[in-house]
Design a protein around this motif. Structure first.
Motif, PDB file in Angstrom:
ATOM      1  N   SER A  27       0.823  -1.217   0.000  1.00 41.43           N
ATOM      2  CA  SER A  27       0.000   0.000   0.000  1.00 41.43           C
ATOM      3  C   SER A  27       0.855   1.265   0.000  1.00 41.43           C
ATOM      4  N   LYS A  28       2.184   1.086   0.036  1.00 41.06           N
ATOM      5  CA  LYS A  28       3.131   2.203   0.084  1.00 41.06           C
ATOM      6  C   LYS A  28       2.876   3.096   1.295  1.00 41.06           C
ATOM      7  N   THR A  29       2.602   2.458   2.417  1.00 46.98           N
ATOM      8  CA  THR A  29       2.362   3.180   3.662  1.00 46.98           C
ATOM      9  C   THR A  29       3.563   3.008   4.590  1.00 46.98           C
ATOM     10  N   LEU A  30       4.173   4.103   4.977  1.00 43.87           N
ATOM     11  CA  LEU A  30       5.288   4.068   5.922  1.00 43.87           C
ATOM     12  C   LEU A  30       4.737   3.940   7.340  1.00 43.87           C
ATOM     13  N   VAL A  31       5.307   3.013   8.119  1.00 38.37           N
ATOM     14  CA  VAL A  31       4.876   2.825   9.502  1.00 38.37           C
ATOM     15  C   VAL A  31       6.045   3.126  10.442  1.00 38.37           C
ATOM     16  N   LEU A  32       5.831   4.074  11.345  1.00 41.29           N
ATOM     17  CA  LEU A  32       6.822   4.443  12.352  1.00 41.29           C
ATOM     18  C   LEU A  32       6.355   3.946  13.710  1.00 41.29           C
ATOM     19  N   ASN A  33       7.256   3.360  14.465  1.00 38.17           N
ATOM     20  CA  ASN A  33       6.962   2.887  15.816  1.00 38.17           C
ATOM     21  C   ASN A  33       7.762   3.715  16.800  1.00 38.17           C
ATOM     22  N   ILE A  34       7.085   4.589  17.544  1.00 35.73           N
ATOM     23  CA  ILE A  34       7.761   5.505  18.466  1.00 35.73           C
ATOM     24  C   ILE A  34       7.679   4.946  19.885  1.00 35.73           C
ATOM     25  N   MET A  35       8.845   4.787  20.505  1.00 37.36           N
ATOM     26  CA  MET A  35       8.942   4.186  21.835  1.00 37.36           C
ATOM     27  C   MET A  35       9.726   5.099  22.766  1.00 37.36           C
ATOM     28  N   SER A  36       9.453   4.965  24.068  1.00 37.84           N
ATOM     29  CA  SER A  36      10.172   5.776  25.054  1.00 37.84           C
ATOM     30  C   SER A  36       9.680   5.430  26.448  1.00 37.84           C
ATOM     31  N   SER A  37      10.332   6.015  27.441  1.00 35.55           N
ATOM     32  CA  SER A  37       9.805   5.999  28.802  1.00 35.55           C
ATOM     33  C   SER A  37       8.551   6.873  28.869  1.00 35.55           C
ATOM     34  N   PRO A  38       7.706   6.670  29.877  1.00 35.75           N
ATOM     35  CA  PRO A  38       6.584   7.592  30.071  1.00 35.75           C
ATOM     36  C   PRO A  38       7.095   9.015  30.315  1.00 35.75           C
ATOM     37  N   GLY A  39       6.424   9.980  29.714  1.00 39.25           N
ATOM     38  CA  GLY A  39       6.759  11.377  29.984  1.00 39.25           C
ATOM     39  C   GLY A  39       7.893  11.954  29.166  1.00 39.25           C
TER      40      GLY A  39
END
Length: 219
Positions: A27-39
């Motif tokens: 589908s030519k859709t870029l998927v970003l997965n954003i991770m981090s500690s809370p806050g």
């Protein structure tokens, strides 16, 4: 036996994650997965970058992950982009999002009509790094308030990510955080990681970050 069970879980997760990538590539859709500690400022960053992306005619969807509440989704909702909320409390209170919950969320978003999907993962600097969501790019956000030693204390997260964002640089003058040491520690763990420096509060570095994202769009 426990090791075997864990391996089976990860194998099934990884298999479905690869199916997701094949699906989003078609589908030519870029998927970003954003991770981090809370806050760390993940949601505030999204509040900054999504309006800029929309002005560039980038069609954006968001998957919001949290254990409970819709607080973050409620903040994104005024930006008028499609949102799917995942509360892991409904699945045992997991501290991460896995491919088994991402796939149905992508189906709800109708990704054939989207250029970009941003996953805001559950706030945790450990668990999310262990589970492949099927994203094209993993991004870790670390705020200056967390200190400069976190990359070496939690190396897996930084190894698994292709991009890192150091956020809340507007607070540096009030903190005992050496930003140069923080950069060094990130690069020590992952020498090839793409590093951005931002303040989601005053907008520093946001345009540059959006520029990097736009270059990754598949259309």
């Amino acid at each position: 036996m426990k090791i075997q069970i864990l391996r089976n879980i990860l194998e099934e997760n990884d298999k479905l994650a690869e199916e997701i990538r094949n699906f989003t590539n078609s589908s030519k859709t870029l998927v970003l997965n954003i991770m981090s500690s809370p806050g760390s400022g993940k949601t505030r960053l999204l509040e900054n970058i999504i309006p800029i992306l929309k002005k560039q005619d980038i069609r954006v969807g968001v998957i919001e992950g949290d254990i409970t509440t819709t607080n973050d989704a409620d903040r994104i909702s005024p930006l008028e982009v499609p949102i799917v909320q995942i509360n892991t409390d409904n699945f045992g209170g997991d501290c991460h999002l896995g491919s088994e919950v991402i796939k149905p969320a992508l189906d709800k978003l109708n990704i054939e009509k989207l250029d970009l999907v941003i996953i805001e993962n559950v706030g945790n600097l450990v668990c999310p790094a262990e589970f492949d969501t099927g994203a094209d790019i993993n991004i870790v956000v670390i705020s200056t308030t967390e200190g400069d030693d976190k990359p070496v204390k939690y190396p897996l997260m930084f190894r698994q990510c292709q991009m890192a964002i150091i956020n809340k640089i507007d607070l540096l003058e009030y903190l005992d955080c050496d930003i140069n040491l923080l950069k060094t520690n990130i690069k020590k763990i992952n020498p090839t990681i793409d590093l951005s420096i931002t303040s989601a509060k005053n907008g520093d570095g946001i345009q540059e970050l959006v520029g990097k994202i736009i270059k990754k769009i598949k259309r």
